[in-house]
Design a protein around this motif. Structure first.
Motif, short mmCIF file in Angstrom:
data_model
loop_
_atom_site.label_atom_id
_atom_site.label_comp_id
_atom_site.label_asym_id
_atom_site.label_seq_id
_atom_site.Cartn_x
_atom_site.Cartn_y
_atom_site.Cartn_z
N UNK A 195 0.78 -1.28 0.01
CA UNK A 195 -0.01 0.25 0.11
C UNK A 195 1.35 1.22 0.10
N UNK A 196 2.18 1.06 -0.02
CA UNK A 196 3.53 2.28 -0.04
C UNK A 196 3.24 2.75 1.27
N UNK A 197 2.89 2.51 1.89
CA UNK A 197 3.37 2.92 3.75
C UNK A 197 3.82 2.04 4.34
N UNK A 198 4.16 2.56 5.44
CA UNK A 198 5.67 1.74 6.18
C UNK A 198 5.35 0.82 6.53
N UNK A 199 5.33 -0.66 6.44
CA UNK A 199 5.25 -1.72 6.98
C UNK A 199 3.58 -2.20 6.61
N UNK A 200 3.56 -1.97 5.81
CA UNK A 200 2.33 -2.36 4.47
C UNK A 200 2.39 -3.29 3.78
N UNK A 201 3.91 -3.77 3.80
CA UNK A 201 4.19 -4.80 2.60
C UNK A 201 3.58 -6.06 3.15
#
Length: 198
Positions: free
Chosen positions: A82-88
């Motif tokens: 989601x292109x957010x930190x820790x979202x992978x």
């Protein structure tokens, strides 16, 4: 030069957008996805070109009962970011299928369409349903049924008595023989031997 009625119908079918339906029950998702993608992009038409939008509508039913090869339900991982930190996240296929029964079929078709510029226009004509139920307007538009890519075998309890009797027998069972598929045996409790009294 005059065109016959059959030629006119073929010409109309080539230019018009047809509605195809295919049953995904017990079908490999990615093999079926290639066939569906071909009809979405118009690859089955003589006027097809990679950059033209001449495909048809495809309705896929029974996506809930789609199959995968070997242990792909567990080992095929889908990457989401989601292109957010820790979202992978890497999510296995069976978790996605439990959450949304049509998502695996969508991802298979989307991958089979390739990296074309018109891929997003093609996939808009894909209609997925988890079961055999579909809206009335979809049923009215259906004009063709696509053949399944894999034959679906029948279960042993789906054969009629006439079909079983007509099948050649290699040997005869005894009268007290129990057939598991017809009358399943309840699981027994754990055997615990009696302890000798002291």
């Amino acid at each position: 030069m005059s065109v016959s009625r059959f030629g006119r119908v073929n010409q109309w079918l080539t230019m018009a957008r047809q509605w195809h339906v295919v049953d995904a029950k017990s079908q490999d998702a990615y093999v079926l996805g290639e066939k569906v993608a071909k009809h979405l992009a118009g690859g089955h038409k003589p006027i097809w070109h990679p950059e033209t939008d001449c495909g048809d509508h495809v309705v896929v039913i029974n996506c809930r009962h789609v199959a995968m090869h070997a242990f792909d339900w567990k080992h095929r991982l889908y990457h989401f970011d989601k292109q957010y930190p820790k979202s992978k996240a890497l999510i296995p296929a069976y978790q996605i299928h439990e959450y949304d029964p049509t998502r695996i079929m969508f991802l298979a078709v989307y991958k089979a369409l390739g990296n074309s510029v018109v891929r997003r226009m093609h996939v808009q004509r894909l209609h997925l349903f988890a079961d055999a139920d579909m809206p009335e307007f979809v049923q009215k538009n259906l004009g063709n049924q696509l053949r399944r890519i894999q034959p679906v075998p029948k279960r042993s309890d789906e054969y009629t008595a006439e079909e079983r009797n007509a099948f050649p027998r290699l040997f005869e069972f005894e009268k007290d023989f129990v057939e598991d598929w017809k009358t399943p045996i309840e699981p027994h409790e754990r055997f615990v031997p009696e302890q000798p009294k002291k």
